[in-house]
Design a protein around this motif. Structure first.
Motif, short mmCIF file in Angstrom:
data_model
loop_
_atom_site.label_atom_id
_atom_site.label_comp_id
_atom_site.label_asym_id
_atom_site.label_seq_id
_atom_site.Cartn_x
_atom_site.Cartn_y
_atom_site.Cartn_z
N ALA A 6 60.88 -29.61 -96.74
CA ALA A 6 59.84 -28.69 -96.28
C ALA A 6 60.06 -27.29 -96.84
O ALA A 6 59.12 -26.63 -97.31
N LEU A 7 61.31 -26.83 -96.81
CA LEU A 7 61.63 -25.51 -97.35
C LEU A 7 61.44 -25.48 -98.87
O LEU A 7 60.97 -24.47 -99.41
N THR A 8 61.79 -26.58 -99.54
CA THR A 8 61.58 -26.65 -100.99
C THR A 8 60.10 -26.56 -101.33
O THR A 8 59.70 -25.88 -102.29
N GLY A 9 59.28 -27.26 -100.53
CA GLY A 9 57.84 -27.19 -100.74
C GLY A 9 57.31 -25.78 -100.58
O GLY A 9 56.44 -25.33 -101.35
N VAL A 10 57.84 -25.06 -99.60
CA VAL A 10 57.42 -23.67 -99.38
C VAL A 10 57.83 -22.80 -100.57
O VAL A 10 57.04 -21.96 -101.04
N GLU A 11 59.05 -22.99 -101.06
CA GLU A 11 59.52 -22.20 -102.19
C GLU A 11 58.69 -22.46 -103.44
O GLU A 11 58.34 -21.54 -104.17
N TYR A 12 58.35 -23.73 -103.67
CA TYR A 12 57.51 -24.06 -104.82
C TYR A 12 56.10 -23.47 -104.65
O TYR A 12 55.49 -22.99 -105.61
N LYS A 13 55.60 -23.52 -103.42
CA LYS A 13 54.27 -22.98 -103.16
C LYS A 13 54.23 -21.49 -103.43
O LYS A 13 53.28 -20.96 -104.04
N LYS A 14 55.27 -20.77 -102.99
CA LYS A 14 55.34 -19.33 -103.24
C LYS A 14 55.44 -19.03 -104.73
O LYS A 14 54.84 -18.07 -105.22
N LEU A 15 56.18 -19.87 -105.43
CA LEU A 15 56.38 -19.65 -106.86
C LEU A 15 55.10 -19.93 -107.65
O LEU A 15 54.69 -19.13 -108.51
N SER A 215 70.49 -23.88 -95.35
CA SER A 215 69.36 -24.76 -95.68
C SER A 215 68.40 -24.10 -96.66
O SER A 215 67.99 -24.71 -97.65
N LEU A 216 68.03 -22.85 -96.40
CA LEU A 216 67.13 -22.15 -97.29
C LEU A 216 67.79 -21.89 -98.64
O LEU A 216 67.14 -21.97 -99.69
N PHE A 217 69.09 -21.61 -98.61
CA PHE A 217 69.81 -21.38 -99.86
C PHE A 217 69.75 -22.63 -100.75
O PHE A 217 69.47 -22.53 -101.95
N ARG A 218 70.01 -23.79 -100.16
CA ARG A 218 69.97 -25.04 -100.94
C ARG A 218 68.57 -25.28 -101.50
O ARG A 218 68.40 -25.72 -102.64
N ALA A 219 67.54 -24.99 -100.71
CA ALA A 219 66.17 -25.18 -101.17
C ALA A 219 65.85 -24.25 -102.33
O ALA A 219 65.18 -24.64 -103.30
N ILE A 377 79.59 -18.35 -105.99
CA ILE A 377 79.54 -16.89 -105.91
C ILE A 377 78.20 -16.44 -105.34
O ILE A 377 78.14 -15.52 -104.49
N LEU A 378 77.13 -17.07 -105.79
CA LEU A 378 75.80 -16.73 -105.29
C LEU A 378 75.69 -16.97 -103.79
O LEU A 378 75.14 -16.14 -103.06
N PHE A 379 76.22 -18.09 -103.33
CA PHE A 379 76.17 -18.39 -101.90
C PHE A 379 76.97 -17.35 -101.10
O PHE A 379 76.56 -16.94 -100.01
N SER A 380 78.10 -16.92 -101.65
CA SER A 380 78.91 -15.91 -100.97
C SER A 380 78.15 -14.60 -100.83
O SER A 380 78.14 -13.98 -99.76
N ILE A 381 77.46 -14.18 -101.88
CA ILE A 381 76.67 -12.94 -101.83
C ILE A 381 75.50 -13.10 -100.88
O ILE A 381 75.21 -12.21 -100.06
N TYR A 382 74.83 -14.25 -100.96
CA TYR A 382 73.64 -14.49 -100.14
C TYR A 382 74.00 -14.57 -98.65
O TYR A 382 73.31 -13.98 -97.81
N SER A 383 75.04 -15.29 -98.32
CA SER A 383 75.36 -15.54 -96.92
C SER A 383 75.98 -14.32 -96.23
O SER A 383 75.95 -14.21 -95.01
N THR A 384 76.57 -13.41 -97.01
CA THR A 384 77.20 -12.23 -96.41
C THR A 384 76.32 -10.99 -96.52
O THR A 384 76.78 -9.87 -96.24
N TYR A 385 75.08 -11.19 -96.93
CA TYR A 385 74.18 -10.04 -97.07
C TYR A 385 73.93 -9.40 -95.72
O TYR A 385 73.63 -10.07 -94.73
#
Length: 390
Positions: A6-15, A215-219, A377-385
């Motif tokens: 569902a989150l992947t669908g939303v990301e593709y829709k936004k893109l 979950s959103l990060f993986r999507a 590294i990306l997940f570390s930056i994203y999750s600690t924002y």
């Protein structure tokens, strides 16, 4: 898993709702098609007079090649080519002319090139072996590398068998153009996936939600990677289909040495094309991860675009000499060079576990490992924002 899709669908829709994405895809696809079809434009001139169109010349070349189809490139064929050179040089396939000329040029036999280039005293494959030694010397290869290359060269089935496979050659040589188009596609489109929330000031709301982190990060990662891979396949198809229609796609089994005489690998043209496609897909993964990392780091889509496009331009002007062994091999592994057949399948080898591997063999391992590290590294930056009020 349901939430992920569902989150992947939303990301593709936004893109995909952005006009920028569709305009970029359309323009780059048009460039890919033109890179093949552009060679058909205009006429062939001799002494100021138009004698034929480029398309007619291609068809004439295909008819000439059909007379040599499936034959060994040996002394007998060279004798036929020498006779044709005197009687009807237009009946000589362009790729055979280039094949012999490349070997003689690398062997320093300039006098033969100026005369009837199909008549010489030595065996063509002995000349090629000497030319290879000079070629390796100019690349400043180590003793172990030369020994490995000689071993591979001795295992080739000589004399080579000729097949007309201009379609594969065209696609292979345009893989470098594909690398440029892919770089532009990813630089323009992919940073938006992570930068949008920061630009719209909605990142703090999303990060506080139940699915806002892992979950959103993986999507987002899945969306960025799959979009880049699918975009690369679209651009590849935009090159492959016109090439197949214009030149045909026969000769899958043709040894790569017929079109790249100085390469040592025991591969055929079809295998080379598929390997380069695989390299292109791995490049799409790595480039998309880098684009998303830069977007999250700088909270912007403009900065990553500038960095990626700037590096793309810079890399096209810089060449690292072979004397800088480590740096030249690392440089050969960057996406723009890695998708170039001469760099990927060239003479520069990498020492791995006591043996030597080609750039095309070692590079994919490096790409996969680096992609995984950068995702971490990306997940570390994203999750600690943390949102800081100004």
């Amino acid at each position: 898993m349901k939430n992920f899709w569902a989150l992947t669908g939303v990301e593709y829709k936004k893109l995909l709702k952005r006009k920028t994405i569709w305009v970029t895809l359309a323009v780059l696809t048009a460039f890919a098609v033109f890179s093949v079809c552009g060679s058909l434009l205009g006429n062939v001139y001799v002494e100021g007079e138009a004698v034929s169109t480029h398309f007619e010349m291609i068809q004439q070349d295909r008819r000439a090649a059909a007379k040599f189809e499936g034959e060994k490139i040996d002394a007998g064929m060279l004798d036929r080519l020498a006779n044709l050179e005197q009687k009807d040089s237009d009946s000589i396939p362009t790729d055979l002319f280039v094949y012999v000329g490349t070997i003689l040029k690398n062997a320093g036999m300039t006098e033969e090139l100026e005369g009837n280039m199909y008549r010489f005293d030595e065996d063509l494959y002995q000349i090629r072996a000497k030319a290879l030694e000079e070629y390796w010397k100019s690349d400043v290869l180590a003793t172990g590398e030369k020994a490995r290359l000689r071993e591979m060269n001795q295992k080739l089935e000589i004399p080579f068998t000729y097949h007309y496979t201009k379609g594969y050659e065209k696609v292979i040589r345009l893989e470098y153009a594909l690398a440029v188009l892919q770089g532009l596609l990813i630089a323009i489109c992919i940073p938006l996936i992570f930068a949008e929330e920061h630009q719209r000031k909605t990142a703090q709301v999303i990060m506080c939600s139940r699915l806002g982190r892992s979950s959103l990060f993986r999507a987002k990662i899945f969306t960025g990677i799959t979009f880049s891979v699918l975009g690369t396949l679209l651009l590849f198809a935009a090159i492959l289909i016109p090439a197949a229609l214009i030149y045909g796609m026969g000769g899958f089994q043709t040894p790569i040495q017929v079109y790249f005489p100085m390469l040592p690998w025991n591969l055929n043209m079809g295998q080379m094309m598929l390997i380069l496609l695989g390299i292109g897909l791995l490049s799409a993964i790595l480039r998309s991860v880098i684009a998303m990392l830069l977007a999250e780091k700088f909270r912007s889509s403009t900065v990553p675009m500038a960095i990626l496009v700037g590096f793309l331009i810079l890399s096209s002007f810089i060449e690292i000499p072979g004397q800088f062994r480590v740096l030249s091999r690392v440089w050969a592994c960057i996406p723009g060079n890695f998708m170039n057949a001469v760099d990927a399948f060239g003479n520069k080898l990498i020492s791995m576990f006591g043996n030597y591997a080609g750039i095309w063999q070692a590079g994919p391992i490096f790409y996969l490992i680096l992609s995984l590290v950068l995702i971490g590294i990306l997940f570390s930056i994203y999750s600690t924002y943390q949102v800081k009020e100004k």
